[in-house]
Structures are given as structure tokens and as C-alpha cells.
Design an enzyme around this catalytic site. Structure first.
Site, PDB file in Angstrom:
ATOM      1  N   GLY A 135       1.099  -2.278   4.130  1.00 31.76           N
ATOM      2  CA  GLY A 135       1.641  -0.936   3.989  1.00 31.76           C
ATOM      3  C   GLY A 135       2.840  -0.697   4.879  1.00 31.76           C
ATOM      4  O   GLY A 135       3.988  -0.800   4.452  1.00 31.76           O
ATOM      5  N   SER A 136       2.582  -0.395   6.140  1.00 30.29           N
ATOM      6  CA  SER A 136       3.657  -0.075   7.084  1.00 30.29           C
ATOM      7  C   SER A 136       4.687  -1.187   7.176  1.00 30.29           C
ATOM      8  O   SER A 136       5.900  -0.935   7.137  1.00 30.29           O
ATOM      9  CB  SER A 136       3.065   0.196   8.471  1.00 30.29           C
ATOM     10  OG  SER A 136       2.144   1.260   8.438  1.00 30.29           O
TER      11      SER A 136
ATOM     12  N   SER B 239       0.826  -1.207   0.000  1.00 30.51           N
ATOM     13  CA  SER B 239       0.000   0.000   0.000  1.00 30.51           C
ATOM     14  C   SER B 239       0.856   1.250   0.000  1.00 30.51           C
ATOM     15  O   SER B 239       1.650   1.475   0.918  1.00 30.51           O
ATOM     16  CB  SER B 239      -0.911   0.012   1.229  1.00 30.51           C
ATOM     17  OG  SER B 239      -1.574   1.265   1.326  1.00 30.51           O
TER      18      SER B 239
ATOM     19  N   GLY C 266      -3.383   4.451   7.952  1.00 28.10           N
ATOM     20  CA  GLY C 266      -2.475   3.326   7.999  1.00 28.10           C
ATOM     21  C   GLY C 266      -1.939   3.102   9.394  1.00 28.10           C
ATOM     22  O   GLY C 266      -2.115   3.916  10.303  1.00 28.10           O
ATOM     23  N   GLY C 267      -1.264   1.967   9.573  1.00 29.03           N
ATOM     24  CA  GLY C 267      -0.563   1.703  10.821  1.00 29.03           C
ATOM     25  C   GLY C 267      -1.412   1.213  11.976  1.00 29.03           C
ATOM     26  O   GLY C 267      -0.940   1.183  13.116  1.00 29.03           O
TER      27      GLY C 267
ATOM     28  N   ASP D  64      -6.967  -6.198   4.076  1.00 27.52           N
ATOM     29  CA  ASP D  64      -6.240  -4.930   4.186  1.00 27.52           C
ATOM     30  C   ASP D  64      -6.300  -4.457   5.629  1.00 27.52           C
ATOM     31  O   ASP D  64      -7.391  -4.264   6.179  1.00 27.52           O
ATOM     32  CB  ASP D  64      -6.880  -3.894   3.257  1.00 27.52           C
ATOM     33  CG  ASP D  64      -6.158  -2.555   3.258  1.00 27.52           C
ATOM     34  OD1 ASP D  64      -5.107  -2.425   3.929  1.00 27.52           O
ATOM     35  OD2 ASP D  64      -6.639  -1.631   2.580  1.00 27.52           O
TER      36      ASP D  64
ATOM     37  N   MET E 190     -11.778  -5.566   5.392  1.00 30.97           N
ATOM     38  CA  MET E 190     -10.947  -4.648   6.160  1.00 30.97           C
ATOM     39  C   MET E 190     -10.696  -5.234   7.553  1.00 30.97           C
ATOM     40  O   MET E 190     -11.637  -5.608   8.257  1.00 30.97           O
ATOM     41  CB  MET E 190     -11.624  -3.293   6.292  1.00 30.97           C
ATOM     42  CG  MET E 190     -11.815  -2.537   4.982  1.00 30.97           C
ATOM     43  SD  MET E 190     -10.259  -2.129   4.159  1.00 30.97           S
ATOM     44  CE  MET E 190      -9.460  -1.086   5.382  1.00 30.97           C
TER      45      MET E 190
ATOM     46  N   ASP F 147      -4.745   3.699  -2.137  1.00 28.39           N
ATOM     47  CA  ASP F 147      -5.877   4.095  -1.299  1.00 28.39           C
ATOM     48  C   ASP F 147      -6.348   5.502  -1.644  1.00 28.39           C
ATOM     49  O   ASP F 147      -5.589   6.469  -1.529  1.00 28.39           O
ATOM     50  CB  ASP F 147      -5.483   4.055   0.182  1.00 28.39           C
ATOM     51  CG  ASP F 147      -5.317   2.644   0.703  1.00 28.39           C
ATOM     52  OD1 ASP F 147      -6.269   1.853   0.564  1.00 28.39           O
ATOM     53  OD2 ASP F 147      -4.248   2.322   1.240  1.00 28.39           O
TER      54      ASP F 147
ATOM     55  N   MET G  22     -12.217   4.614  -1.063  1.00 29.00           N
ATOM     56  CA  MET G  22     -12.907   4.873   0.200  1.00 29.00           C
ATOM     57  C   MET G  22     -13.554   6.243   0.080  1.00 29.00           C
ATOM     58  O   MET G  22     -13.147   7.215   0.719  1.00 29.00           O
ATOM     59  CB  MET G  22     -11.915   4.790   1.365  1.00 29.00           C
ATOM     60  CG  MET G  22     -11.468   3.373   1.650  1.00 29.00           C
ATOM     61  SD  MET G  22     -10.114   3.265   2.845  1.00 29.00           S
ATOM     62  CE  MET G  22      -8.718   3.371   1.714  1.00 29.00           C
TER      63      MET G  22
ATOM     64  N   MET H 218      -9.061   8.339  -0.655  1.00 24.80           N
ATOM     65  CA  MET H 218      -9.963   8.750   0.434  1.00 24.80           C
ATOM     66  C   MET H 218     -10.441  10.173   0.195  1.00 24.80           C
ATOM     67  O   MET H 218      -9.672  11.017  -0.265  1.00 24.80           O
ATOM     68  CB  MET H 218      -9.240   8.673   1.780  1.00 24.80           C
ATOM     69  CG  MET H 218      -8.587   7.339   2.064  1.00 24.80           C
ATOM     70  SD  MET H 218      -7.729   7.366   3.661  1.00 24.80           S
ATOM     71  CE  MET H 218      -6.793   5.826   3.549  1.00 24.80           C
TER      72      MET H 218
ATOM     73  N   HIS I 256      -8.320   1.262  -4.345  1.00 23.30           N
ATOM     74  CA  HIS I 256      -9.328   1.080  -3.295  1.00 23.30           C
ATOM     75  C   HIS I 256      -9.996   2.425  -3.032  1.00 23.30           C
ATOM     76  O   HIS I 256      -9.387   3.330  -2.457  1.00 23.30           O
ATOM     77  CB  HIS I 256      -8.622   0.541  -2.043  1.00 23.30           C
ATOM     78  CG  HIS I 256      -9.511   0.335  -0.873  1.00 23.30           C
ATOM     79  ND1 HIS I 256      -9.013   0.063   0.389  1.00 23.30           N
ATOM     80  CD2 HIS I 256     -10.866   0.338  -0.735  1.00 23.30           C
ATOM     81  CE1 HIS I 256     -10.004  -0.075   1.238  1.00 23.30           C
ATOM     82  NE2 HIS I 256     -11.142   0.095   0.576  1.00 23.30           N
TER      83      HIS I 256
ATOM     84  N   HIS J 135      -1.158  -1.304  -4.053  1.00 24.49           N
ATOM     85  CA  HIS J 135      -2.462  -0.893  -3.536  1.00 24.49           C
ATOM     86  C   HIS J 135      -2.505   0.628  -3.417  1.00 24.49           C
ATOM     87  O   HIS J 135      -1.624   1.231  -2.787  1.00 24.49           O
ATOM     88  CB  HIS J 135      -2.686  -1.543  -2.172  1.00 24.49           C
ATOM     89  CG  HIS J 135      -4.092  -1.465  -1.670  1.00 24.49           C
ATOM     90  ND1 HIS J 135      -5.101  -2.289  -2.124  1.00 24.49           N
ATOM     91  CD2 HIS J 135      -4.659  -0.663  -0.729  1.00 24.49           C
ATOM     92  CE1 HIS J 135      -6.225  -2.003  -1.478  1.00 24.49           C
ATOM     93  NE2 HIS J 135      -5.989  -1.020  -0.636  1.00 24.49           N
TER      94      HIS J 135
END
Length: 216
Positions: A198-199, A7, A145-146, A176, A138, A34, A67, A36, A65, A32
Site C-alpha cells: 500500500g504505502s 492496496s 495502513g503504514g 499483507d 498478516m 480492504d 476484515m 473494515m 479482503h 487489494h
């Protein structure tokens, strides 16, 4: 074998092309993205121009993705910008519009994905399963994230795997949120075959080894 989709929410936005190349060199087949809108989720990230820019610098599968609220308004543009897979949220619009959104995505030759937030019952996905190429569960609250992995989402994957085996066996199951070397085996055991990280990916000292371990 699972697919990893790093991500870019955890990448350096000043150096997105560089970090996309990091994903490539590590052996990741997907990336990925994201999106938003600050309304459906309480954060604002990137949009159509960035997806189009990413398409110019990579051949990786762009796993986008959305959102965002009422994605039906934008899916044509995201498809034409270069998305290979476009996922929307069940909670983002009316049932009628969600059905039409999935249809519009597929009519553009793009894989159609559908996601639910942790608080949404998995059974709510059932009317849409035959129209999806990917279902995203999800394992954190969408928007940032994180976050810590929610292991209590795994029964949703088990339920989906059983349902899809009968009506849409080619549909991918994606997870995810909080995916790392410890949680990835839990996801795969429950039925996931696409893992967003991601992280954990971007912090990994040996990203090639990280990808290999996730995908085995």
C-alpha cells in the site's frame, strides 16, 4: 514470479478511479481492497457499493479482503459486486461458519481466501487448507495502513508452503503489511507469491519500476 496487489487503503479515496488507473499503468495485475467494519478491526473503510463501482472501471483482479465480523452474512453480495478473490478472517466467526463461508465464495465462482492475524497460530488454518484458493498472512495488525513489517511471521509462510505442497499446491500464499522493496524478497524467499503493498507502492517515485522489482 510474484504478483503485486497494490492496496487502495493507501490511495486517494477522492480519486479512486484515477489511482486504479495508476495501478494499471504501472503494470500491477491485481488491486487489494480492504473492507473494515469498525468492529472486527478498529477502523471503517468501504463496502459493497465501492467494490461494485471499482468493477466498472477496471479489469484488474479485485482482491477483496474482508476484515469484518461474521462475513458469511455478506459474501454473496461481495461476490456479485465483482470481487475476483474474497478473503475472510479465521477469527471472524465459528469454525462451522468459516467452512460454509469458504464454500459459499467458491460456489459463486470466486477465489476463496482465508487470513489470520499475527497473534493466531498458523496451525489453526490446517482444517481449512483444502478449501482455500489463497491464504493471507498478516505481517501487521489488521486495521490500519503504514505499519512496520513483522518479520517474525515468516515461519508461518514456510509451514504453509510445506503443508500446501502436499494437499493443495495451487493455493496462493499472500502477505499483507509493510511490504516494500526491502521486505518483499524476504516474503518471497519464505514462500509468498502474492504481495500486497500500500504505502510503499503509492509513495514510489517510479511505480512501474517498483512493480517490476516486486514481481521479478
Amino acid at each position: 514470479m510474484a504478483i503485486i496487489s497494490p492496496s487502495i487503503l493507501s490511495a486517494d479515496f477522492v480519486n479512486l478511479e484515477r489511482d486504479i488507473k495508476v495501478c494499471e499503468s504501472a503494470g500491477a495485475p491485481w488491486v487489494h481492497v480492504d473492507v473494515m467494519d469498525g468492529h472486527f478491526v478498529p477502523n471503517i473503510t468501504i463496502g459493497i457499493p465501492v467494490v461494485a463501482a471499482l468493477r466498472k472501471v477496471t479489469d484488474l483482479v479485485l482482491d477483496v479482503h474482508l476484515m469484518i465480523d461474521r462475513p458469511i452474512r455478506y459474501v454473496e453480495q461481495f461476490c456479485s459486486s465483482g470481487a475476483d478473490c474474497l478473503t475472510v478472517h479465521l477469527e471472524s466467526d465459528t469454525p462451522e461458519n468459516i467452512h460454509q463461508t469458504l464454500k459459499n465464495i467458491r460456489s459463486n465462482g470466486v477465489k476463496a481466501g482465508l487470513s489470520i492475524k499475527p497473534g493466531t497460530p498458523v496451525e489453526a488454518l490446517e482444517p481449512y487448507l483444502v478449501d482455500c484458493d489463497l491464504i493471507l498472512i498478516m505481517t501487521v495488525e489488521p486495521g490500519f495502513g503504514g505499519q512496520r513489517f513483522m518479520g517474525d511471521m515468516m515461519p508461518k509462510l514456510v509451514w504453509l508452503k510445506e503443508k500446501l505442497a502436499a494437499i493443495n499446491p495451487e493455493c496462493l500464499l499472500q502477505v499483507d503489511g509493510g511490504v516494500d522493496l526491502c521486505t518483499a524478497p524476504i516474503c518471497k524467499k519464505s514462500g509468498a507469491n502474492v504481495l500486497v503493498s500500500g504505502s510503499a507502492f503509492f509513495k514510489a517515485q517510479d511505480k512501474t519500476a517498483f512493480v517490476a522489482e516486486i514481481q521479478k
